[in-house]
Design a protein around this motif. Structure first.
Motif, PDB file in Angstrom:
ATOM      1  N   GLY A 154     -51.406  -9.490   2.560  1.00  0.00           N
ATOM      2  CA  GLY A 154     -51.791 -10.153   1.331  1.00  0.00           C
ATOM      3  C   GLY A 154     -51.623  -9.226   0.200  1.00  0.00           C
ATOM      4  O   GLY A 154     -52.102  -9.543  -1.046  1.00  0.00           O
ATOM      5  N   ASP A 155     -50.803  -8.080   0.331  1.00  0.00           N
ATOM      6  CA  ASP A 155     -50.491  -7.498  -0.833  1.00  0.00           C
ATOM      7  C   ASP A 155     -49.431  -7.964  -1.805  1.00  0.00           C
ATOM      8  O   ASP A 155     -48.435  -7.128  -2.025  1.00  0.00           O
ATOM      9  CB  ASP A 155     -50.122  -5.899  -0.198  1.00  0.00           C
ATOM     10  CG  ASP A 155     -50.369  -4.830  -1.390  1.00  0.00           C
ATOM     11  OD1 ASP A 155     -50.424  -5.246  -2.691  1.00  0.00           O
ATOM     12  OD2 ASP A 155     -50.935  -3.890  -1.102  1.00  0.00           O
ATOM     13  N   ASN A 156     -49.468  -9.177  -2.239  1.00  0.00           N
ATOM     14  CA  ASN A 156     -48.702 -10.060  -2.929  1.00  0.00           C
ATOM     15  C   ASN A 156     -49.287 -11.138  -3.559  1.00  0.00           C
ATOM     16  O   ASN A 156     -50.272 -11.542  -3.379  1.00  0.00           O
ATOM     17  CB  ASN A 156     -47.100 -10.088  -2.340  1.00  0.00           C
ATOM     18  CG  ASN A 156     -47.489 -10.753  -1.089  1.00  0.00           C
ATOM     19  OD1 ASN A 156     -48.169 -11.857  -0.842  1.00  0.00           O
ATOM     20  ND2 ASN A 156     -47.215  -9.893   0.227  1.00  0.00           N
ATOM     21  N   ASN A 157     -48.267 -11.985  -4.092  1.00  0.00           N
ATOM     22  CA  ASN A 157     -48.844 -13.216  -4.745  1.00  0.00           C
ATOM     23  C   ASN A 157     -49.414 -14.195  -3.673  1.00  0.00           C
ATOM     24  O   ASN A 157     -49.815 -15.190  -3.852  1.00  0.00           O
ATOM     25  CB  ASN A 157     -47.834 -13.568  -5.746  1.00  0.00           C
ATOM     26  CG  ASN A 157     -46.469 -14.278  -5.273  1.00  0.00           C
ATOM     27  OD1 ASN A 157     -46.366 -13.936  -3.885  1.00  0.00           O
ATOM     28  ND2 ASN A 157     -45.621 -14.780  -6.028  1.00  0.00           N
ATOM     29  N   LEU A 158     -49.074 -13.870  -2.348  1.00  0.00           N
ATOM     30  CA  LEU A 158     -49.830 -14.667  -1.428  1.00  0.00           C
ATOM     31  C   LEU A 158     -51.243 -14.485  -0.925  1.00  0.00           C
ATOM     32  O   LEU A 158     -51.809 -15.077   0.012  1.00  0.00           O
ATOM     33  CB  LEU A 158     -48.909 -15.012   0.011  1.00  0.00           C
ATOM     34  CG  LEU A 158     -47.601 -15.448  -0.070  1.00  0.00           C
ATOM     35  CD1 LEU A 158     -46.643 -15.469   1.116  1.00  0.00           C
ATOM     36  CD2 LEU A 158     -47.726 -16.919  -0.768  1.00  0.00           C
ATOM     37  N   ARG A 193     -54.739  -6.371   0.961  1.00  0.00           N
ATOM     38  CA  ARG A 193     -54.952  -7.100  -0.274  1.00  0.00           C
ATOM     39  C   ARG A 193     -54.283  -6.487  -1.511  1.00  0.00           C
ATOM     40  O   ARG A 193     -54.054  -5.205  -1.577  1.00  0.00           O
ATOM     41  CB  ARG A 193     -56.488  -7.581  -0.384  1.00  0.00           C
ATOM     42  CG  ARG A 193     -56.831  -8.437   0.621  1.00  0.00           C
ATOM     43  CD  ARG A 193     -58.415  -8.826   0.441  1.00  0.00           C
ATOM     44  NE  ARG A 193     -58.447  -9.645  -0.768  1.00  0.00           N
ATOM     45  CZ  ARG A 193     -59.532 -10.385  -1.189  1.00  0.00           C
ATOM     46  NH1 ARG A 193     -60.727  -9.987  -0.487  1.00  0.00           N
ATOM     47  NH2 ARG A 193     -59.584 -10.908  -2.138  1.00  0.00           N
ATOM     48  N   HIS A 194     -54.134  -7.174  -2.645  1.00  0.00           N
ATOM     49  CA  HIS A 194     -53.819  -6.659  -3.765  1.00  0.00           C
ATOM     50  C   HIS A 194     -54.862  -6.617  -4.670  1.00  0.00           C
ATOM     51  O   HIS A 194     -55.691  -7.353  -4.610  1.00  0.00           O
ATOM     52  CB  HIS A 194     -52.589  -7.579  -4.334  1.00  0.00           C
ATOM     53  CG  HIS A 194     -51.776  -7.169  -5.346  1.00  0.00           C
ATOM     54  ND1 HIS A 194     -52.116  -7.151  -6.674  1.00  0.00           N
ATOM     55  CD2 HIS A 194     -50.483  -6.444  -5.346  1.00  0.00           C
ATOM     56  CE1 HIS A 194     -51.302  -6.674  -7.424  1.00  0.00           C
ATOM     57  NE2 HIS A 194     -50.342  -6.077  -6.773  1.00  0.00           N
ATOM     58  N   HIS A 213     -44.407 -13.191   3.002  1.00  0.00           N
ATOM     59  CA  HIS A 213     -43.041 -13.573   2.409  1.00  0.00           C
ATOM     60  C   HIS A 213     -42.134 -13.433   3.671  1.00  0.00           C
ATOM     61  O   HIS A 213     -42.277 -12.528   4.340  1.00  0.00           O
ATOM     62  CB  HIS A 213     -42.707 -13.263   1.256  1.00  0.00           C
ATOM     63  CG  HIS A 213     -43.239 -13.800   0.165  1.00  0.00           C
ATOM     64  ND1 HIS A 213     -43.301 -15.105  -0.394  1.00  0.00           N
ATOM     65  CD2 HIS A 213     -44.384 -13.300  -0.785  1.00  0.00           C
ATOM     66  CE1 HIS A 213     -44.070 -15.233  -1.487  1.00  0.00           C
ATOM     67  NE2 HIS A 213     -44.760 -14.263  -1.838  1.00  0.00           N
ATOM     68  N   GLY A 214     -41.017 -14.307   3.684  1.00  0.00           N
ATOM     69  CA  GLY A 214     -40.044 -13.897   4.653  1.00  0.00           C
ATOM     70  C   GLY A 214     -38.654 -14.294   4.279  1.00  0.00           C
ATOM     71  O   GLY A 214     -38.498 -15.174   3.369  1.00  0.00           O
ATOM     72  N   CYS A 224     -42.882  -9.441   5.164  1.00  0.00           N
ATOM     73  CA  CYS A 224     -44.073  -8.597   4.796  1.00  0.00           C
ATOM     74  C   CYS A 224     -43.766  -7.546   3.628  1.00  0.00           C
ATOM     75  O   CYS A 224     -43.718  -6.345   3.862  1.00  0.00           O
ATOM     76  CB  CYS A 224     -44.514  -7.846   6.013  1.00  0.00           C
ATOM     77  SG  CYS A 224     -45.498  -8.917   7.226  1.00  0.00           S
ATOM     78  N   TRP A 225     -43.540  -8.084   2.687  1.00  0.00           N
ATOM     79  CA  TRP A 225     -43.410  -7.236   1.279  1.00  0.00           C
ATOM     80  C   TRP A 225     -44.836  -6.805   0.774  1.00  0.00           C
ATOM     81  O   TRP A 225     -45.580  -7.508   0.771  1.00  0.00           O
ATOM     82  CB  TRP A 225     -42.589  -8.014   0.423  1.00  0.00           C
ATOM     83  CG  TRP A 225     -41.088  -7.990   0.364  1.00  0.00           C
ATOM     84  CD1 TRP A 225     -40.167  -7.225  -0.439  1.00  0.00           C
ATOM     85  CD2 TRP A 225     -40.578  -8.862   1.115  1.00  0.00           C
ATOM     86  NE1 TRP A 225     -39.001  -7.460   0.111  1.00  0.00           N
ATOM     87  CE2 TRP A 225     -38.967  -8.712   0.855  1.00  0.00           C
ATOM     88  CE3 TRP A 225     -40.716  -9.851   2.001  1.00  0.00           C
ATOM     89  CZ2 TRP A 225     -37.987  -9.028   1.775  1.00  0.00           C
ATOM     90  CZ3 TRP A 225     -39.758 -10.534   2.650  1.00  0.00           C
ATOM     91  CH2 TRP A 225     -38.237 -10.315   2.525  1.00  0.00           C
ATOM     92  N   ASP A 226     -44.725  -5.381   0.600  1.00  0.00           N
ATOM     93  CA  ASP A 226     -45.999  -4.812   0.157  1.00  0.00           C
ATOM     94  C   ASP A 226     -45.996  -4.328  -1.429  1.00  0.00           C
ATOM     95  O   ASP A 226     -45.199  -3.088  -1.214  1.00  0.00           O
ATOM     96  CB  ASP A 226     -46.499  -3.588   1.071  1.00  0.00           C
ATOM     97  CG  ASP A 226     -47.800  -3.035   0.859  1.00  0.00           C
ATOM     98  OD1 ASP A 226     -48.120  -2.800  -0.192  1.00  0.00           O
ATOM     99  OD2 ASP A 226     -48.403  -2.810   1.869  1.00  0.00           O
ATOM    100  N   GLU A 227     -46.472  -5.035  -2.174  1.00  0.00           N
ATOM    101  CA  GLU A 227     -46.034  -4.692  -3.613  1.00  0.00           C
ATOM    102  C   GLU A 227     -46.677  -3.314  -4.033  1.00  0.00           C
ATOM    103  O   GLU A 227     -46.223  -2.695  -4.786  1.00  0.00           O
ATOM    104  CB  GLU A 227     -46.781  -5.705  -4.607  1.00  0.00           C
ATOM    105  CG  GLU A 227     -45.835  -7.035  -4.287  1.00  0.00           C
ATOM    106  CD  GLU A 227     -46.482  -8.201  -5.587  1.00  0.00           C
ATOM    107  OE1 GLU A 227     -47.246  -7.764  -6.367  1.00  0.00           O
ATOM    108  OE2 GLU A 227     -45.918  -9.084  -5.417  1.00  0.00           O
TER     109      GLU A 227
END
Length: 222
Positions: free
Chosen positions: A62-66, A95-96, A177-178, A202-205
């Motif tokens: 959840g390290d993004n806008n989701l 988390r973000h 995201h995928g 799994c994008w990690d901002e």
């Protein structure tokens, strides 16, 4: 006089080294603790002695806008009483710092065994049992930011779950995201494919938008 100047120079360098060392030892936000906290890596009751029917490994990035959506998913999982079922859900959750303030508003990476919340679906703090994965440096009582876009994180999470939660069947879920599993042959044939779409998940901002490419996933799981 020259000897005194040399001595003062050595003392100044030594003092600077002490100051740097003190700053480094107190900044442990990226480590297992910091601030004088002794990391707690204990997991009483693990490994389980009873084999489960199912082990569900939930890789929750959840390290993004989701972030809000994924925390809602976790709270929804808690609203289901699995106490009479031979099912265990273990969730690695990142988390973000900015997107969502519900569910106790933390922003590091934690691991939970999902537990039943008798108050039902809500956006309050998770009631699940917080665990520790020492191989990832995740303690139960300290902050740790993990790169969820790193294949090594996937491998260590799987190893921890398989070692501590024996089960007849296992399921691994990636939530984020995928960019798709592979190219769509129909779209490609009709020249409608989206150029530049990354086949990853799994994008990690917080970690520079690191992600898990499909080839990396295969290596990490195997």
């Amino acid at each position: 006089m020259k000897k005194f100047q040399k001595l003062m120079g050595v003392m100044l360098i030594f003092s600077l080294l002490i100051m740097i060392a003190c700053e480094d030892s107190g900044s442990g936000s990226s480590g297992g603790g910091g601030g004088g906290v002794t990391p707690d890596y204990s997991n009483p009751g693990l490994p389980l002695t009873e084999t489960q029917d199912w082990l569900i490994m939930y890789y929750c990035d959840g390290d993004n806008n989701l972030e809000e959506d994924l925390m809602n998913d976790l709270n929804e999982m808690e609203s289901i009483d699995l106490s009479a079922k031979n099912i265990k859900i273990v969730a690695l959750v990142d988390r973000h710092a900015s997107y969502y303030t519900g569910s106790d508003n933390w922003s590091d990476t934690r691991v939970y065994e999902v537990k039943y919340d008798s108050s039902g679906y809500n956006n309050k703090a998770l009631v699940s049992e917080r665990l520790a994965i020492e191989s990832l440096g995740i303690a139960k009582n300290a902050s740790k930011e993990i790169n969820m876009g790193d294949g090594a994180t996937v491998t260590k999470f799987i190893e921890f779950c398989m070692d501590n939660y024996p089960a007849d069947h296992t399921m691994l879920l990636f939530s984020n995201h995928g960019g798709g599993w592979r190219e769509n042959p129909v779209a490609k044939k009709n020249r409608l494919d989206r150029i530049g779409v990354t086949k990853a998940v799994c994008w990690d901002e917080t970690n520079g938008d690191a992600c898990l490419y499909t080839s990396e996933l295969r290596t990490s799981i195997s």
